[in-house]
Design a protein around this motif. Structure first.
Motif: not given
Length: 308
Positions: A72-74, A77-79, A81, A196, A200
């Protein structure tokens, strides 16, 4: 026991030009598969459900990719992605299907062929990469060549379809440039990035699809096969190859590969009984020449002019 000659002489490393050729060939498989979207949409998928088609192409493939990579993103990289998934998937897919429904496949494909020019324009403020006259020239010729192939007096230009095609193309162009700018986090390969973004984008499409289109349409065997093809070869596999190529190739070399999509759509049309006029054949040759030449470095005389 003495080592053999084979053991003493290691295999010569692959030349950079050969490595680039392999990268270009693998990356090209993505737009080749995307060129089948138009015929699959019009022949197999239920009409009037572009959001559902985008959802079915994205979310199952993304979840499968997550199950394979288990990553999963960390951090930021969440935003990132979410932004890339919104551009490359949640915006592009529905607009692409809408354009394919409302326009002849060739017209919709021509709008997508403008992407190299949009990428070159966006690369100036985002990547601080000023495109050369070489790139602009072949980008314009590529669009012109595709236009000669697929446009004509019989082309139906639906306003909503044209706006959808241009909007989807602009979204993907922005996604290409931002993908090049942000790169990949350490330890995340192309398959991970593809998973990802597909997930998303699919999650963004899920509530929108239910709110706008309501219950899913009836899915027969043909539609199921179409969604399976678009989600696998046109989704997870294609985007894995595409993100791999974007990371390794200059943006000026990867963007023109999108010209393969309308050219493949044209070849499919020929296989189904369509024929090319002499002017269309010329356009096909021009577009193919632009695609291939964009993979080459400018002549030395042009590079010298740039240095001056």
């Amino acid at each position: 026991m003495h080592p053999t000659a084979t053991q003493l002489t290691p295999a010569p490393p692959r030349a950079p030009s050969a490595q680039r050729a392999v990268t270009v060939a693998l990356t090209a498989l993505a737009p080749v598969s995307w060129g089948t979207t138009y015929v699959v949409t019009t022949e197999l998928l239920p009409p009037g459900h572009p959001l559902f088609a985008g959802l079915m192409r994205a979310l199952p493939a993304g979840l499968l990719g997550l199950a394979i990579t288990r990553a999963l993103p960390r951090g930021d990289w969440w935003w990132k992605t979410a932004v890339l998934g919104a551009l490359n998937i949640a915006t592009l897919f529905p607009l692409l299907f809408l354009a394919a429904e409302r326009l002849p496949g060739g017209v919709a494909a021509t709008l997508g062929a403008t992407q190299p020019l949009l990428v070159a324009a966006l690369a100036i403020p985002v990547l601080h990469d000023r495109p050369t006259a070489w790139r602009w020239t072949w980008g314009v010729l590529g669009v012109a060549g595709v236009g000669l192939v697929v446009l004509g007096p019989q082309a139906r230009l639906d306003t909503v379809g044209v706006l959808a095609g241009l909007g989807g193309t602009a979204a993907m162009a922005a996604g290409v440039v931002l993908t090049k700018r942000w790169g990949r986090p350490a330890g995340a390969g192309p398959l991970t990035i593809a998973a990802w973004q597909l997930t998303a984008g699919g999650l963004l499409l899920l509530p929108l699809t239910l709110a706008v289109e309501g219950p899913p349409p009836r899915i027969d065997a043909g539609a199921a096969g179409g969604y399976l093809w678009l989600g696998s070869m046109g989704g997870l596999i294609a985007y894995t190859l595409w993100f791999r190529g974007i990371g390794r190739l200059p943006v000026g070399a990867s963007a023109p590969l999108i010209l393969l999509s309308p050219l493949v759509a044209t070849v499919i049309g020929m296989a189904r009984g369509e024929s090319l006029s002499p002017l269309q054949a010329l356009g096909f040759a021009v577009a193919l020449a632009a695609l291939l030449t964009a993979q080459l470095d400018p002549p030395k005389i042009l590079r010298k002019e740039k240095l001056r």
